[in-house]
Each structure stands twice: as C-alpha cells, then as structure tokens.
Write a protein that holds these residues in place. Structure first.
Motif, PDB file in Angstrom:
ATOM      1  N   THR C  23      65.031  -4.315 100.725  1.00  0.00           N
ATOM      2  CA  THR C  23      66.154  -5.456 100.222  1.00  0.00           C
ATOM      3  C   THR C  23      67.297  -5.381 101.436  1.00  0.00           C
ATOM      4  O   THR C  23      67.090  -4.296 102.054  1.00  0.00           O
ATOM      5  CB  THR C  23      66.433  -5.590  99.076  1.00  0.00           C
ATOM      6  OG1 THR C  23      67.365  -3.988  98.781  1.00  0.00           O
ATOM      7  CG2 THR C  23      65.400  -5.331  97.835  1.00  0.00           C
ATOM      8  N   SER C  24      67.725  -6.493 101.830  1.00  0.00           N
ATOM      9  CA  SER C  24      68.567  -6.350 102.665  1.00  0.00           C
ATOM     10  C   SER C  24      69.764  -5.459 102.485  1.00  0.00           C
ATOM     11  O   SER C  24      70.278  -4.874 103.277  1.00  0.00           O
ATOM     12  CB  SER C  24      69.382  -7.779 102.662  1.00  0.00           C
ATOM     13  OG  SER C  24      68.362  -8.882 102.263  1.00  0.00           O
ATOM     14  N   VAL C  25      70.077  -5.278 100.979  1.00  0.00           N
ATOM     15  CA  VAL C  25      71.309  -4.568 100.757  1.00  0.00           C
ATOM     16  C   VAL C  25      70.899  -2.898 101.048  1.00  0.00           C
ATOM     17  O   VAL C  25      71.673  -2.163 101.407  1.00  0.00           O
ATOM     18  CB  VAL C  25      71.884  -4.811  99.223  1.00  0.00           C
ATOM     19  CG1 VAL C  25      71.063  -3.700  98.362  1.00  0.00           C
ATOM     20  CG2 VAL C  25      73.322  -4.593  99.278  1.00  0.00           C
ATOM     21  N   GLU C  26      69.637  -2.546 100.945  1.00  0.00           N
ATOM     22  CA  GLU C  26      69.225  -1.248 101.090  1.00  0.00           C
ATOM     23  C   GLU C  26      69.437  -0.969 102.706  1.00  0.00           C
ATOM     24  O   GLU C  26      69.602   0.139 103.196  1.00  0.00           O
ATOM     25  CB  GLU C  26      67.668  -1.192 100.765  1.00  0.00           C
ATOM     26  CG  GLU C  26      67.651  -0.771  99.280  1.00  0.00           C
ATOM     27  CD  GLU C  26      66.082  -0.855  98.608  1.00  0.00           C
ATOM     28  OE1 GLU C  26      66.209  -0.830  97.399  1.00  0.00           O
ATOM     29  OE2 GLU C  26      65.271  -1.183  99.365  1.00  0.00           O
ATOM     30  N   LYS C  27      68.970  -1.995 103.335  1.00  0.00           N
ATOM     31  CA  LYS C  27      69.047  -1.908 104.834  1.00  0.00           C
ATOM     32  C   LYS C  27      70.588  -1.536 105.329  1.00  0.00           C
ATOM     33  O   LYS C  27      70.882  -0.749 106.128  1.00  0.00           O
ATOM     34  CB  LYS C  27      68.322  -2.947 105.564  1.00  0.00           C
ATOM     35  CG  LYS C  27      66.693  -2.799 105.845  1.00  0.00           C
ATOM     36  CD  LYS C  27      66.322  -3.872 106.609  1.00  0.00           C
ATOM     37  CE  LYS C  27      66.100  -5.047 105.776  1.00  0.00           C
ATOM     38  NZ  LYS C  27      65.551  -6.463 106.505  1.00  0.00           N
ATOM     39  N   GLY C  32      75.155   1.945 106.875  1.00  0.00           N
ATOM     40  CA  GLY C  32      76.345   2.059 106.624  1.00  0.00           C
ATOM     41  C   GLY C  32      77.384   0.999 106.679  1.00  0.00           C
ATOM     42  O   GLY C  32      78.424   0.875 106.927  1.00  0.00           O
ATOM     43  N   ILE C  33      76.753  -0.087 106.376  1.00  0.00           N
ATOM     44  CA  ILE C  33      77.476  -1.710 106.425  1.00  0.00           C
ATOM     45  C   ILE C  33      77.632  -2.099 105.060  1.00  0.00           C
ATOM     46  O   ILE C  33      76.571  -2.304 104.437  1.00  0.00           O
ATOM     47  CB  ILE C  33      76.816  -2.415 107.178  1.00  0.00           C
ATOM     48  CG1 ILE C  33      76.240  -2.171 108.559  1.00  0.00           C
ATOM     49  CG2 ILE C  33      77.583  -3.833 107.480  1.00  0.00           C
ATOM     50  CD1 ILE C  33      77.154  -2.411 109.812  1.00  0.00           C
ATOM     51  N   ASP C 266      69.908  -8.606  95.561  1.00  0.00           N
ATOM     52  CA  ASP C 266      70.097  -7.516  96.426  1.00  0.00           C
ATOM     53  C   ASP C 266      70.201  -7.821  97.722  1.00  0.00           C
ATOM     54  O   ASP C 266      69.840  -7.208  98.887  1.00  0.00           O
ATOM     55  CB  ASP C 266      68.798  -6.495  96.233  1.00  0.00           C
ATOM     56  CG  ASP C 266      68.491  -6.009  94.966  1.00  0.00           C
ATOM     57  OD1 ASP C 266      69.525  -5.736  94.388  1.00  0.00           O
ATOM     58  OD2 ASP C 266      67.441  -5.384  94.735  1.00  0.00           O
ATOM     59  N   GLN C 267      71.283  -8.930  97.985  1.00  0.00           N
ATOM     60  CA  GLN C 267      71.595  -9.186  99.316  1.00  0.00           C
ATOM     61  C   GLN C 267      73.142  -8.796  99.483  1.00  0.00           C
ATOM     62  O   GLN C 267      73.479  -8.775 100.840  1.00  0.00           O
ATOM     63  CB  GLN C 267      71.457 -10.620  99.285  1.00  0.00           C
ATOM     64  CG  GLN C 267      70.193 -11.288  99.508  1.00  0.00           C
ATOM     65  CD  GLN C 267      70.001 -13.024  99.847  1.00  0.00           C
ATOM     66  OE1 GLN C 267      69.755 -13.601  98.762  1.00  0.00           O
ATOM     67  NE2 GLN C 267      70.683 -13.037 100.597  1.00  0.00           N
ATOM     68  N   ILE C 268      73.853  -8.610  98.559  1.00  0.00           N
ATOM     69  CA  ILE C 268      75.365  -8.094  98.921  1.00  0.00           C
ATOM     70  C   ILE C 268      75.616  -6.783  97.941  1.00  0.00           C
ATOM     71  O   ILE C 268      74.962  -6.711  96.911  1.00  0.00           O
ATOM     72  CB  ILE C 268      76.187  -9.186  98.719  1.00  0.00           C
ATOM     73  CG1 ILE C 268      76.062  -9.891  97.366  1.00  0.00           C
ATOM     74  CG2 ILE C 268      76.121 -10.263  99.577  1.00  0.00           C
ATOM     75  CD1 ILE C 268      77.090 -11.047  96.997  1.00  0.00           C
TER      76      ILE C 268
END
Lengths: 307, 319, 536
Positions: C23-27, C32-33, C266-268
């Motif tokens: 998911t975007s948030v995992e990446k 570290g963003i 899971d995008q933010i």
C-alpha cells in the motif's frame, strides 16, 4: 469561409469580454472580503492587505487596469486566496490535469455510450433496448457525489491497485474519469440510438437487410458512420462541459484540477482567479462551438449557406 | 418527410393520436409515466396527508436517531431523529417544484429568444446565438450566490407581508420563498440550451412554404411566430422539456453539494442525498432511500422523454 | 505535447500499477515519509502573512522559534533556536542565547539579527500581517505597527551580539516562552527575504521551493498547488540527530469524507479531522487508530446586542440555558466535546466561571421575566452560520431546542465562508455561530477578543469594567493573582453573556499506530522533530 471564421472569433471575444465584465461586477456585489478569515482584520490593516492587489482603487480603475494588464502583458493578476501566485500560473498548472481527466472521461463515455446506443437501436423496444439504455442512463440519474463515494467504497477499497482518491499513481485517473464519463455516456447513447434508428429506417439499409447481409456487416459498412454524425457534433460542447463541470468529481477524488480552483475562487471571493477562469472557460466554450460549426459546415453544404 | 411515415398513418389517424399509440408501445416510457404519476402524488398528496396526521418533518428526537423502519416511522429516522419518509416527500415537493417551474421558465424564454433568433436569422440571429454560447460559460454558482444575496431578503419581506395580511400559511410561504433564488439561477442557466433547440427548428421552419405564404399575406411577425410556427415546434420543445426536468433536479442536487441548497431545516432531495452520502459507511439507509427515489424519478423522466422523442419526432434525436 | 506525454505515461502506468502489492502508506513508511491530510491548500508559506492552522502545520516543520513544544507535555518550553533564556525579576526583559550551531538550511548561521529583522518585518507598516498583534507583547511593537512611531529600532527587540537576543516587553509576561512557540515569533531568513525583495515586500518569491531556506528540522522540497507539499530533512539543522523522519508529505484534502476513505484505504498516515458520522464507525472498527483529544478551543454563538429583543441579558441567558449541550455532543457531534459553561476552556490552573448550564425551567422563567412568557411576542430571528455540514447540523439542533424549550422560532441562514465572515464583521446578523482556537496557553487568548473594537468582538457589546480587569491582569506579575483577575473579568463577560458558549473542542482524527511520538497536546501543535515512523 475564412471571413466567417474571423467574424465568429470576433464575436466570441466580445462575448467573453461581456462575460468577464459581468463576473467582475457580480463578484464584487456579493458581500464578502477576499482577505477575511476567522482571525479578524485590524482596521489599520485593511488597506494594507488590499494594496499589493490594487484593490484599493475605485472599481472603474480596477476594471481598466485589469484589462490593460491582460492586453499589454498577458497578466491575469494575482490570486488573493493563494498569496502571490499568479492566475496564469494556476491555470497553466491545473488545466492540463483537468484536460487529461476530460479526455479519459470522454473516451469512457464513448466506450459506454456508442455500443449501448447501437444495441438499443438494433432491438428497439425490446429488453435489450431497455437494458442498455438503463445502463447508459445511470450516469445522469445518480449524482456524481453519490456515484463517486460508492465507487470509492465498492471498488477502490477492494482493489489494492486502485487508490480511493488522489493524483499520485497513473491508475488514479480511472475512477474520476469513469464518474465524469458516465454522465456524458447517457447523452452519447441517446444520440447514437436516435441516429441509428434514423439510418436503419432508410431504404438502402432495408434493402441490404432484405438481401440477407449480416447485421454486423451492415453496421460496419453502411450504418455506423452516418449514424454517428449527431454524436460527433455533440462532442465539442460535451467536451467543454466535461472540463467546466468537473468540480464535483475533482473534490470527491482529490484531483488537483481547475474545478477545485473554480469553487475555491467563488467561495473565497478570489476576484482575479475567478475572472481568469471564467475568461478561460469562455474562450474554451467559444472555441468548441466554433470547431463544431466548422465541422458541420464542412460536412453539410446546405448549412453553409444558412449561417 | 415522407419516407419515414409509418404505415398506419394511412388510416387517417391524427398526428397526436398516432404519437400516443407509439408512446404506449414503448413499455419503458409507460413505466416512466406511471412512476412520475406515483412520485408526484406521493409528494404532493401523500406529503400533505402525513402533515395533517401530525407528522412534522422538523420534529427532532435526539434519543431516537437512525431508528430502523417502524410503524411510527415507515422509513425510520435520520441523524436528528426526524422521520425520513416525510422529509423525502417534502424534499420531493421542493425538488420537483424547482425543476418544473424552472422548466416552464426556460421554455418560455427559450421560445421567445430562440424563436426570434431562428425566425429573423441572418446577422442578428447569429449574434443572438453567440451570446447564448458565451453565457454557457457563465459560472452559474456566482449567479446563485448573487441572487441569494440580492433577492432572498426582498422575497422574504414580501412573503411575510402575505402571511401577516392575507393569513397565508407561514411555514409554506417561507419554505417556497427560499427556492426562488435557486429557481431563478437554474432558469438563468437553463434557457440557453432551450434557445438553441428552438432556434434550430425555427430556422428550418422559417424557410418552409407556409411561412413564406403567411409572410406574403402580410401577417405580423408576432402572429407568424406564435400562431403558425410555434405549433409546429411543439414536438421538440415538449421532448426537450421532459428531458430538462431531470437535469434540473440534478442541478439542484449539485448546488446542494457545494452548500448552496435550500435553507435548513427544510429538505430537498439534493440536501438529503448530500447529507446521506456522509453516512455511506455508517448508516447506508440515509443515502439509499433518498437516492432510490431520486434516481427512480430521474430514470422515469428520461425514459418518458426518450419515449416521447421516438413517438413524436423520430428525427429530433439529432439535436 | 505535455498532454500526450501524460496520456502515454498514464496508460503504461496502469499496467505497472496492477502489479503493485504494497500500500502507499507502507511504501511511505519504508521511505521514512510521513503522509498527512492537511485539509486545504495553504494560502502561502510566508509565516508573516498567513493566519491559519493548516499553514502552521507546515511552517512548524520548516521553521523553529526560540522555544519549541515538548512532544508530550503542555506548558513546557524546550530549547529551540534558543539554547537558553532568562528574565529579569518582573518578567519584562528577557534574554535569549541562541544555539551556537544554529544554521539556515543553506548553512548560513542563524543570528539574533535574523530575529530582529523578522519582528521588524512583521510589524512593518507596509506588510499586511494579520497576526501582527501576536507581537504586541513587545514594547513599542504596537506603536510601530500602527504607524504612531516610524522608527523600527523603537521596537523592544535587540541583538546584543550575533547569538544574544534581548526582548523588552510592554508588561510582565511570565509565559513568554510559551508565546515564542507560536509561528509569528519564528525567524525568517534575512538574506533570502532581501534577495527577493525589500523588507516590506509582501508576496515575493522567497517562499518558493528552491528559494526558501529555513531553520527548522525540515526544508521545503516541492510545492505542487492543490496536490501536495513535501518537506525533506534539513541537514543543517542544529539538532538533526533527533530528527527521525526523512520528510513529510502534506495533502490538501478538502473533502473530509474522502480523507477518511483515503485513510481506510492505507493512503495516508493521519487525517486532519474525522467527520462526526465516521466517529462511531472508527470506534467500532479501529479503536486503536481513533484519537480524541482535548483541544483549547470553544464553540460559541455571538449575539448581536444591537437587536432590541436580544439586548437583554435575561433573554441571552434563556437562550443559553435552553441548549442541551450534552444531547448535542452525544447525539450530533459524537467527538467527546465538553459542555462549555464559560468561554475559556479548561487548562492549567485557570478556573473558568460556571455560568451556562442546560436548564429548561430556568430558561422559560428568564424568558418570561424578560416579557415573553412561553415565547409569545418574541420576534423571529435569524441564525447565521456557514455553508459547511457542521454549521447546518448544529443550527438545526439549536433551532429545534429553542422551539421545544422556549417556543421561539428562528430561521437558519447558511452563507459561504467569506460572506458569513463579512456579515459578522458588519454586525449584519441576529445570532451567529462562531468558534475560537487558542493561540497560546493563557486565558487572554480567549478574553482579549471581547474588548471594544477588538476586531473579533462583533457583538456591539463592551464593558469598561471588563477591559479594566484585563489591563490590571496585564500589569500583574504574580501568576496566581493574575489568573484570579482574569477569572473576574470572564465573570463579567458571562454575566452579560454577549456570547453564548456551547462546547469546548476536541480534536478527532485517525492516526496509524506506526506513527510514534505523536501525543495529545492541548494546542495540537505537534513538534515534527520528535515524530518517528516504526518500520516492520
């Protein structure tokens, strides 16, 4: 021909001028200060804030300066809601996004609308007719702000490769484009069906049918092209409508396009941004209509005389 | 003109009778008509009956939110414990009224403006159409806001005068007086397309023999336009009007979405759906019931419109 | 050409995207963003010109004031740009020793001159700084800002040497370190500001990515309007070893429902807020991610005392006592807000006077005393609110409560934001919804606004006695006594009740568990330098 086009261009420019002037006046008539927010402005600051935007001048002076800057420098002014960003910059930045979204929406509209319309016409007043028209019409019977969240909930949440909203990955365009496109698909289907019915009742098609030519061949060889003419003429204004009407979809799907700016400009009384967008939309509409008329005139010599 | 004439016209049936026959062949259009009749009677007859029975659309009960369907509340209650059914019916009155009245307005303006542009033709007619093209780019949200600020207060004064002096129903007057800005704004935007439709058919009629004949007889322009040309333009106008109603219902909903809808606590379909959409995850009934009625109505109008088009004027589909 | 290219990348991207399984948030966590919803596009990043909460969220990551917020405790000032500080006996002269290693993100040292320059710029008569009154604590600041004194050096901020800043105040201010946490007190890079304009030039390009240099834990990386703002680690930051995040990505998601759905998808990492409808859902499905924390803010309604019927404290108290605050909170708001019995929310040692409670009996009696038994003869009035969902919800609830308990009819007017504000400033309303969020942890941030011509008063109410109390508190150095005087002032205010308090705010938002170092803070000004992302 060239003279007519030039004439039309001139007319469009005059209309746009009137349009922007109306917006200029209207937005100033509505109570509200572009600089207002929850923290009240101290009295000694009021003029100070308006100064960099030239908003302390009288309305006629502002009006003159606005057009002077556009005509001499191509400068549409500074946004008041996004401090110091130029309107040119905002439009240049957001229009390509709205345009991309619009093109995709248009493709989706055609992909849904044309087959539905053709199918419906081939089996007039049958269940297939009704079924495909119901399908095509969903877009103008369910508001975008319901369809959008439903798609987010039903589709995006269940597919890892689709985001709910945002404009980060290429796949992010699918859902907003679909939501926007189905709204147009209904009109495309309707026009295609009408055009098709018209052609199918023509003698040469009847003859072909009577001879036992397969339906598909008739469609491909003879019927489709003339039947789609009304649809094609509709595409110009429809495309302009997609671009200008995308604000709901852009808000729901968090697409950083022009529609969002338009709404912000209205609600926050961002004078220059609003005038700039109205001007841009006006030119866009005028251009779209002009293109359609040129296309029509090229296809139909009789109309050329009339207008 | 002749090639597409159906065979049964030879029996000498009138154009309208024939059209009715063709309309009734289209089951979807008939169904649409029935749904419309049902929805209208539910909103404009059922609603007032429920009011008489003492069901108040604005009566809140914070201890009874989101109750499911029950004998007291047929569709349950909303987020403030108000009866959902009566709010949908009352909302329907507002939405339908806005759409129908706005359609009447646009049709009247469209006939006059488009008719003149088409009949006169030439440079003037073209210029009139360029104005329409340009106005289509008008940010109609601004018109709504502007009208709301400029008109609302004055309408209200007039409305309250009526309630005080002529004993009109106060709630009703207030409810309907605040649709006026919406109505005007929608009409201000909607007449543009209507004008284009009318102008197209007027332009083609203006070149036909009977109009030429009327002209050579020295009839006044007004008489030619309204007595002779208008009856011949009715087909496309009726079709387009039927298709305009659902698009205006949709406009009203869109305006509600950006917060420019009807004044609370009154409901319209737009505000109900907008608020309902917020409960998509949690209380889907809040969105499903109003959208169901809303979409059903829109489908019905669209199918009726398409059916009328097939029946009245198979070639009008080109517009 | 740009469009054709975009189309091409989009269609090829579609193919690639379907193969993605993280998911975007995992990446983002991996990189570290921190990705957070930030509600709207910031008006700008020039900290002298902005005044909103969402701008402050970004400015707090980019810049650093003399003192910084403690990550988990309120009312504690940690060393920021200043390594240490001291005050004279009556708290009127403060001396700040700056970090000897302090640097802007381009390596130029941060000096006391930057601070002096910054204060002079914010107070400059040509700079449209709305928040300039936050600096009025400094001696001479108000006079210079209001052009009563043309000399910028008359402002009580002085650079004794490159790393020593002396600030002289107009009165005893024991809580000055708290105030310096506010972004109006942050420095701006003098060398950069002057590169793109004069000290008094507003709206120059100095805040653009590539131009801006900052002294905080992060620096500006990219700014794509209505799309995102990204900040990245500032390698020149004096305390860079404490900073754990590599960057922060701010998304201006204006639709709060879209924001919640993006979080659920899971995008933010974090939402800006959580709409009331979603709170029960979150409580049920993800209690570990739901955060409901007290927030120093108050929801109230302004009453226009120019309206004859409303210019009677008994009527205003009747209106206040007819509002069932708990029912509103439990049934409509659902965010664990507190019923407000006064204006100033509870924090520290301040005791808010108890003036407003739900009591329909008392409300009816008061209204009868005022001459309107059972609401009879009471003129219909209008309730002005915003066009947002929250405004509508609250207004409908008030309307029903006043109707039920007092027999009064009101009309609701929803207006879009700027029109609503303008009508409020013009006192063109009867009763009007409002709210206020504290700028710093002191009651004055809630009480100063009700002075005559205070700009935010707008109720046409004023009291000499009230203002005298505020001035008395201003000159009292004893902290305890000072709070008592302020409470007396607030008692005067709530006895007259030109503003009817309704509830005290909480913040409701969703936060993923891998975000660490994000603890409840009353002002919600979380210091990003302490935030960490736990990686699996």
């Amino acid at each position: 021909m060239l003279r007519t086009i030039l004439h039309r261009l001139l007319q469009t420019l005059i209309v746009v001028f009137v349009l922007v002037s109306f917006t200029f006046i209207a937005v100033r008539l509505i109570p509200g200060n572009p600089f207002a927010d929850e923290k009240a402005m101290q009295p000694h600051l009021r003029e100070r804030v308006a100064e960099p935007f030239g908003l302390n001048a009288s309305y006629p002076e502002q009006f003159g300066l606005y057009w002077k800057n556009i005509l001499t420098k191509g400068d549409f002014g500074l946004s008041t809601s996004l401090f110091g960003r130029s309107v040119n910059e905002i439009i240049a930045h957001s229009f390509p996004i709205s345009l991309t979204l619009g093109i995709f929406a248009m493709i989706i509209a055609l992909l849904i609308g044309i087959p539905s319309g053709v199918l419906a016409a081939l089996r007039k007043n049958s269940m297939i007719d009704y079924g495909s028209m119901i399908f095509a019409m969903a877009g103008i019977c369910v508001p975008a702000f319901v369809l959008g969240p439903l798609l987010q909930l039903w589709i995006a949440r269940n597919f890892d490769s689709l985001n709910v909203a945002g404009w980060e990955r290429p796949s992010d365009i699918l859902l907003p484009a679909f939501t926007l496109g189905v709204g147009v698909a209904a009109y495309v289907a309707r026009l295609t069906r009408g055009g098709m019915l018209d052609i199918l009742s023509q003698d040469y098609i009847r003859t072909a049918r009577a001879k036992g030519v397969p339906t598909f061949t008739i469609l491909r060889r003879h019927a489709l092209r003339p039947a789609l003419l009304p649809t094609v003429t509709f595409l110009g204004p429809a495309f302009a409508a997609i671009i200008t009407g995308s604000f709901v979809v852009e808000t729901v799907f968090q697409v950083p396009g022009m529609g969002q700016h338009f709404i912000t400009a209205v609600t926050s009384k961002d004078y220059f941004l609003l005038q700039g967008i109205v001007l841009f939309y006006g030119v866009l509409m005028g251009g779209a209509n002009l293109l359609v008329d040129i296309a029509l005139a090229a296809m139909n010599p009789r109309l050329r005389e009339g207008s | 003109m002749s090639s597409a004439l159906p065979a049964n016209l030879e029996k000498g049936t009138s154009l309208w009778k024939d059209a009715r026959h063709r309309l009734f062949q289209n089951k979807l259009a008939v169904l649409g008509l029935l749904v419309i009749i049902f929805i209208f009677s539910a909103c404009f007859i059922g609603g007032p009956i429920m009011h008489k029975m003492g069901i108040d659309p604005n009566k809140q009960d914070l201890s009874n939110q989101f109750s499911g369907p029950s004998s007291g509340h047929l569709l349950g209650t909303d987020q403030l414990g108000r009866d959902l059914l009566i709010r949908i019916l009352d909302g329907g009155q507002i939405s339908l009224l806005i759409a129908v009245l706005a359609t009447c307005l646009t049709v009247s303006i469209g006939i006059v403006y488009g008719g003149i542009a088409g009949y006169v033709g030439g440079r003037l007619g073209n210029t009139m159409m360029r104005i329409v093209d340009g106005l289509l780019a008008m940010p109609f949200i601004i018109i709504v806001i502007l009208f709301r600020e400029l008109i609302s207060a004055r309408v209200e004064i007039a409305g309250l005068y009526l309630t005080d002096h002529w004993d009109w129903n106060r709630d009703l007057v207030i409810r309907f007086s605040n649709i006026l800005p919406l109505l005007i704004a929608i009409a201000a935007f909607g007449w543009l397309t209507m004008s284009r439709i009318v102008r197209t058919s007027a332009a083609s009629l203006a070149q036909q023999e009977f109009v030429e004949a009327a002209r050579s007889l020295g009839l006044s322009h007004r008489r030619i336009l309204f007595r002779h040309m208008l009856p011949n333009m009715l087909g496309p106008i009726i079709i387009y009007a039927t298709l305009t109603i659902p698009s205006f219902i949709l406009y009203e909903a869109t305006l509600s979405f950006i917060g420019l809808g009807i004044e609370p606590p009154n409901s319209s379909w737009g505000t109900l759906i907008k608020e309902g959409a917020n409960f998509l995850e949690t209380k889907p009934a809040m969105i499903y019931y109003p959208s169901l009625v809303f979409s059903m109505t829109l489908f019905a109008f669209n199918f009726l419109g398409d059916g009328l088009r097939d029946a009245l004027d198979p070639k009008a589909a080109k517009d | 050409m740009r469009i054709a290219k975009a189309l091409l990348t989009l269609s090829t991207g579609l193919l690639i995207a379907s193969c993605e399984n993280r998911t975007s948030v995992e990446k983002a966590t991996e990189a570290g963003i921190l990705v957070i919803g930030n509600s709207n596009e910031p008006k700008g990043l020039d900290l002298h010109l902005v005044s909103g909460v969402l701008e402050s969220n970004i400015i707090r990551a980019l810049f650093e004031g003399l003192c910084v917020e403690h990550p988990s405790e309120d009312g504690i000032a940690l060393p920021g740009a200043a390594a240490s500080w001291s005050a004279n006996d009556d708290f009127t002269v403060w001396t700040f020793k700056l970090q000897p290693e302090g640097q802007w993100s381009d390596g130029v040292p941060v000096t006391a001159h930057d601070f002096v320059f910054s204060y002079q710029r914010m107070l400059h008569p040509k700079i449209p700084a709305k928040y300039s009154d936050m600096l009025y604590f400094i001696k001479g600041a108000e006079d210079y800002n209001k052009e009563r004194n043309p000399d910028p050096n008359s402002i009580g901020a002085r650079a004794i040497d490159d790393h020593t800043l002396e600030i002289t105040l107009r009165g005893p201010t024991p809580f000055l370190p708290e105030i310096t946490k506010h972004y109006t007190w942050y420095p701006v890079p003098r060398h950069i500001v002057l590169e793109y304009g004069k000290i008094y030039s507003a709206f120059t390009d100095w805040t653009d990515p590539g131009n801006m240099e900052s002294n905080g834990p992060f620096k500006l990386k990219s700014w794509n309007p209505t799309h995102h703002i990204e900040v990245e680690r500032n390698l020149h930051y004096w305390d860079a070893k404490t900073v754990s995040l590599n960057g922060i990505r701010y998304l201006p998601i204006s639709n709060t429902y879209t924001e919640s759905r993006m979080f659920l998808d899971d995008q933010i990492h974090m939402t800006y807020t959580l709409p009331p409808e979603m709170i029960p859902y979150a409580q049920e499905h993800m209690p570990e991610m739901l955060r409901q924390e007290p927030y120093v803010g108050v929801r109230f309604m302004r009453v226009n005392t120019l309206n004859k019927a409303l210019d009677d404290p008994r009527v205003r108290h009747a209106l206040a006592a007819a509002i069932n605050q708990s029912a509103l909170i439990d049934g409509v708001l659902r965010g664990g807000q507190l019923p407000a019995h006064g204006i100033t929310p509870p924090f520290g040692d301040y005791v808010t006077p108890n003036a407003v409670n739900f009591d329909p009996e008392k409300a009816r009696k008061l209204l009868a005393d005022a001459g309107y038994p059972g609401g009879k003869g009471f003129p219909e009035f209008k309730f002005l609110t915003t066009d947002r969902d929250a405004g509508r919800r609250n207004a409908e609830a008030f309307q029903a409560m006043w109707k039920e308990h007092l027999g009064i009819n009101i009309r609701i007017e929803q207006r879009e934001w700027t029109t609503y504000l303008q009508r409020q400033y013009d006192a063109d309303y009867d009763i009007c919804a409002g709210g206020w969020i504290g700028d710093y942890l002191d009651p004055t941030t809630f009480l100063e606004m009700w002075i005559k011509d205070g700009g935010n008063n707008n109720t046409a109410w004023s009291s000499k006695e009230y203002e005298a109390k505020l001035r008395e508190a201003e000159n009292t150095a004893d902290a305890k006594r000072r709070l008592e005087i302020l409470a007396e002032a607030e008692t005067i205010l709530v006895t007259d009740l030109p503003v009817i308090p309704v509830y005290w705010y909480t913040t409701n938002y969703l936060l993923r568990p891998e975000v660490e170092g994000w603890e409840p803070l009353l002002l919600n000004n979380h210091p990003f330098k302490f935030v960490r992302l736990k990686k699996n």
